[in-house]
Design a protein around this motif. Structure first.
Motif, mmCIF file in Angstrom:
data_model
loop_
_atom_site.group_PDB
_atom_site.id
_atom_site.type_symbol
_atom_site.label_atom_id
_atom_site.label_comp_id
_atom_site.label_asym_id
_atom_site.label_seq_id
_atom_site.Cartn_x
_atom_site.Cartn_y
_atom_site.Cartn_z
ATOM 1 N N SER A 115 -45.898 -27.323 33.468
ATOM 2 C CA SER A 115 -45.148 -26.812 34.622
ATOM 3 C C SER A 115 -43.704 -26.520 34.233
ATOM 4 N N TYR A 116 -43.078 -25.622 34.979
ATOM 5 C CA TYR A 116 -41.704 -25.177 34.718
ATOM 6 C C TYR A 116 -40.731 -26.308 35.036
ATOM 7 N N ASP A 117 -39.823 -26.596 34.111
ATOM 8 C CA ASP A 117 -38.829 -27.646 34.312
ATOM 9 C C ASP A 117 -37.544 -27.020 34.844
ATOM 10 N N THR A 118 -37.282 -27.251 36.113
ATOM 11 C CA THR A 118 -36.125 -26.629 36.764
ATOM 12 C C THR A 118 -34.804 -27.281 36.362
ATOM 13 N N THR A 119 -34.846 -28.417 35.657
ATOM 14 C CA THR A 119 -33.608 -29.088 35.267
ATOM 15 C C THR A 119 -33.013 -28.498 33.989
ATOM 16 N N PHE A 120 -33.732 -27.609 33.330
ATOM 17 C CA PHE A 120 -33.207 -26.937 32.145
ATOM 18 C C PHE A 120 -32.550 -25.653 32.603
ATOM 19 N N ASN A 121 -31.239 -25.551 32.400
ATOM 20 C CA ASN A 121 -30.476 -24.459 32.999
ATOM 21 C C ASN A 121 -29.961 -23.504 31.927
ATOM 22 N N SER A 122 -30.742 -22.475 31.652
ATOM 23 C CA SER A 122 -30.297 -21.447 30.707
ATOM 24 C C SER A 122 -29.660 -20.263 31.431
ATOM 25 N N GLY A 123 -29.513 -20.369 32.745
ATOM 26 C CA GLY A 123 -28.859 -19.317 33.508
ATOM 27 C C GLY A 123 -29.544 -17.977 33.347
ATOM 28 N N SER A 124 -28.780 -16.956 33.002
ATOM 29 C CA SER A 124 -29.339 -15.618 32.825
ATOM 30 C C SER A 124 -29.942 -15.424 31.440
ATOM 31 N N GLY A 125 -29.935 -16.480 30.610
ATOM 32 C CA GLY A 125 -30.546 -16.405 29.293
ATOM 33 C C GLY A 125 -29.784 -15.494 28.351
ATOM 34 N N ILE A 126 -30.514 -14.839 27.449
ATOM 35 C CA ILE A 126 -29.860 -13.984 26.452
ATOM 36 C C ILE A 126 -29.962 -12.518 26.852
ATOM 37 N N THR A 127 -29.030 -11.729 26.360
ATOM 38 C CA THR A 127 -29.087 -10.274 26.509
ATOM 39 C C THR A 127 -28.642 -9.638 25.198
ATOM 40 N N SER A 128 -29.181 -8.455 24.929
ATOM 41 C CA SER A 128 -28.810 -7.715 23.726
ATOM 42 C C SER A 128 -28.830 -6.237 24.053
ATOM 43 N N ASN A 129 -28.654 -5.419 23.047
ATOM 44 C CA ASN A 129 -28.706 -3.974 23.230
ATOM 45 C C ASN A 129 -30.134 -3.461 23.094
ATOM 46 N N ALA A 130 -30.433 -2.351 23.740
ATOM 47 C CA ALA A 130 -31.673 -1.579 23.519
ATOM 48 C C ALA A 130 -32.942 -2.366 23.776
ATOM 49 N N ASN A 131 -32.907 -3.323 24.710
ATOM 50 C CA ASN A 131 -34.115 -4.042 25.112
ATOM 51 C C ASN A 131 -34.782 -4.742 23.925
ATOM 52 N N LEU A 132 -33.974 -5.326 23.073
ATOM 53 C CA LEU A 132 -34.504 -5.986 21.873
ATOM 54 C C LEU A 132 -34.346 -7.508 21.909
ATOM 55 N N ASN A 133 -34.094 -8.066 23.099
ATOM 56 C CA ASN A 133 -33.874 -9.514 23.218
ATOM 57 C C ASN A 133 -34.930 -10.317 22.465
ATOM 58 N N GLN A 134 -34.486 -11.237 21.610
ATOM 59 C CA GLN A 134 -35.402 -12.140 20.920
ATOM 60 C C GLN A 134 -34.668 -13.425 20.580
ATOM 61 N N ILE A 135 -35.329 -14.551 20.800
ATOM 62 C CA ILE A 135 -34.923 -15.798 20.148
ATOM 63 C C ILE A 135 -36.007 -16.085 19.120
ATOM 64 N N TYR A 136 -35.602 -16.123 17.844
ATOM 65 C CA TYR A 136 -36.569 -16.316 16.770
ATOM 66 C C TYR A 136 -36.796 -17.787 16.434
ATOM 67 N N LYS A 137 -35.754 -18.601 16.569
ATOM 68 C CA LYS A 137 -35.891 -19.986 16.107
ATOM 69 C C LYS A 137 -35.110 -20.945 16.993
ATOM 70 N N ILE A 138 -35.788 -22.019 17.408
ATOM 71 C CA ILE A 138 -35.145 -23.151 18.080
ATOM 72 C C ILE A 138 -35.182 -24.318 17.104
ATOM 73 N N THR A 139 -34.062 -24.988 16.949
ATOM 74 C CA THR A 139 -34.037 -26.218 16.161
ATOM 75 C C THR A 139 -33.403 -27.311 17.004
ATOM 76 N N LEU A 140 -34.075 -28.457 17.085
ATOM 77 C CA LEU A 140 -33.517 -29.586 17.819
ATOM 78 C C LEU A 140 -32.596 -30.386 16.914
ATOM 79 N N LEU A 141 -31.470 -30.805 17.458
ATOM 80 C CA LEU A 141 -30.550 -31.685 16.757
ATOM 81 C C LEU A 141 -30.866 -33.131 17.139
ATOM 82 N N ASN A 142 -30.233 -34.081 16.475
ATOM 83 C CA ASN A 142 -30.599 -35.488 16.668
ATOM 84 C C ASN A 142 -30.423 -35.974 18.097
#
Length: 495
Positions: free
Chosen positions: A139-166
């Motif tokens: 289920s969707y976690d509403t407590t995670f607030n990324s707001g409007s998320g990411i934006t880029s040019n030319a409809n190419l939005n991508q997040i390629y890698k997430i890394t968790l820190l300690n």
């Protein structure tokens, strides 16, 4: 029985008991049916990442609209035998409208919640942009607030890698210029709740359009890979190391970096950091800092080329490496698109010895029929591979397979008789005590058997309490560093 540990690098090296299954053979106990649907319109479906949960269930992310003949969009959770976990419900799943929609990366936080990222506009009917967090049941976690998320040019939005820190903070890299209405050039650090961490950012004069991946060292420094030629005012070709706050680490010097005459701007796609701090990078290139290197190179901690790593040197063959993982015995698995490696037939996957030479005992038969995008090593050392392939060694597997690996298991880890770690086995709360009350502790680190540091803790005095209750059941290595810098280690079991 305890034995003297000569040097800390040997902490993964006391090994016995080879698995009876031949290395590289298909694990027939893993059965995911028909796997992913082969096509979405005219485009191939694919699996981009596999994440192994603490309970050994598997999260499978990519660009597909069905799994084992069930309508599932981009994300499914499997039981350890490959069957679909029906307790994980994604509803209508993800929908993406960019040029290249799909999920690229998964990260599981210490509380079991799941961060997923890629290129999408909605999840189960809820509008969202490219990064969200799910509860354990999907289920969707509403407590995670990324707001409007990411934006880029030319409809190419991508997040390629997430890394968790300690501390469960989140590092993201990809194709974007803005995160939640604030400028960020392809790189951002988020707090654990999704809000932007303003203490970490690239030089304000840096204009990077894309970063393929990121690697985090034990000291918090960050390796970034991608098609860039400059950080701030400094010319740097495609790989750089940043301090924990995002500023450039000028002590890391790669010289001219990677080179490929056929594709001069985007050559590095994947990498790992070894326990000794050396860095292995893979991609598609023929040289690194003017040394002939066929798509894989190992760097010393200062960025210089480690020429003791004797990897493939024939640059006339097509060799594309998109994934690298390291076994607990130091052997290295590479995956991607290639026909052979160092003269040995190896269709899309090969295993290297720790010095980069080919391990001929790893027998993949005819291998895969297309490309491996991602690999992951389970707690039992079996290897999961994923991509857009349909077969492995002639057997239909449709994008996902698990391989038997006769990885040497660590039976006993030597330690210096100066420290006591108890209880062992433990439920996740451990005590480290110096037998010599005059010998003060400085730091305690906990590693998994793949050499990844999972917990770091400063210590004072002759004893320390360690809380690693978030770790899954299994075997781990505790490294103890005293005030003079001397190191020792011991195997522990978490039950």
């Amino acid at each position: 029985m305890k034995k003297l540990l000569p040097i800390i690098i040997t902490m993964f090296a006391l090994i016995t008991n080879v698995n009876a299954q031949q290395d590289g053979t298909l694990d027939n106990t893993f059965n995911c049916g028909s796997g992913i649907g082969r096509y979405i319109g005219k485009n191939k479906a694919y699996i981009q990442q596999i994440a192994v949960q603490a309970d050994n269930k598997l999260l499978i992310a990519g660009n597909y609209t069905s799994f084992n003949n069930k309508y599932i969009n981009y994300l499914v959770r499997l039981n350890s035998d490959g069957t679909i976990d029906s307790t994980f419900q994604t509803g209508s799943g993800f929908i993406g409208t960019s040029l290249y929609p799909g999920l690229n990366s998964i990260a599981i936080q210490s509380n079991g919640k799941i961060i997923v990222a890629g290129s999408f506009n909605s999840y189960n009917g809820r509008k969202c942009n490219d990064i969200i967090r799910l509860n354990k049941d999907g289920s969707y976690d509403t407590t995670f607030n990324s707001g409007s998320g990411i934006t880029s040019n030319a409809n190419l939005n991508q997040i390629y890698k997430i890394t968790l820190l300690n501390n469960d903070d989140v590092l993201i890299t990809g194709v974007f210029r803005i995160y939640n209405n604030i400028k960020r050039s392809a790189f951002a650090r988020l707090h654990s709740d999704g809000s932007l961490d303003n203490t970490c950012k690239l030089d304000s004069n840096t204009d990077i359009t894309a970063l393929n991946t990121n690697l985090v060292e034990n000291d918090g420094k960050i390796i970034i890979l991608g098609p860039f030629t400059q950080i701030g005012s400094k010319n740097i070709n495609q790989v750089a190391r940043l301090n924990a706050n995002g500023t450039l680490d000028t002590t890391f010097n790669i010289g001219t970096g990677p080179f490929n005459s056929k594709n001069p701007y985007d050559n590095l796609f994947t990498g790992i950091i070894e326990p000794n701090g050396k860095i292995i990078l893979g991609g598609w290139f023929s040289k690194f800092n003017n040394s002939v290197k066929a798509s894989i190179v190992r760097l010393n901690a200062d960025g210089s080329v480690d020429n003791t790593f004797k990897a493939e040197s024939d640059t006339s063959k097509y060799l594309y490496i998109s994934s690298i993982v390291r076994q607990s015995d130091g052997k290295i698995i590479i995956g991607g698109k290639f026909k052979e490696y160092n003269g040995i037939a190896a269709n899309g996957i090969a295993r290297l010895n720790a010095d980069g030479t080919t391990d001929a005992s790893f027998n993949v038969g005819t291998g895969i029929d297309s490309t491996i995008f991602a690999m992951s090593i389970q707690n039992d050392n079996k290897i999961l591979i994923s991509g857009d392939f349909a077969k492995y060694n002639g057997v239909s597997v449709s994008g996902l397979a698990r391989l038997n690996v006769g990885v040497s298991s660590v039976e006993e880890i030597a330690t210096i008789d100066t420290y006591k770690i108890f209880p062992n086995p433990s439920n996740g709360r451990l005590f480290v005590e110096s037998q010599n009350k005059k010998e003060m502790l400085e730091q305690v680190n906990v590693y998994n058997l793949q050499g990844k540091c999972l917990h770091q803790q400063k210590a004072e005095g002759s004893h320390a309490e360690i809380n690693v209750e978030g770790l899954s059941q299994g075997i781990y290595i505790v490294e103890i560093i005293n005030e003079s810098g001397a190191k020792s280690c011991q195997k522990i079991a978490i039950k």
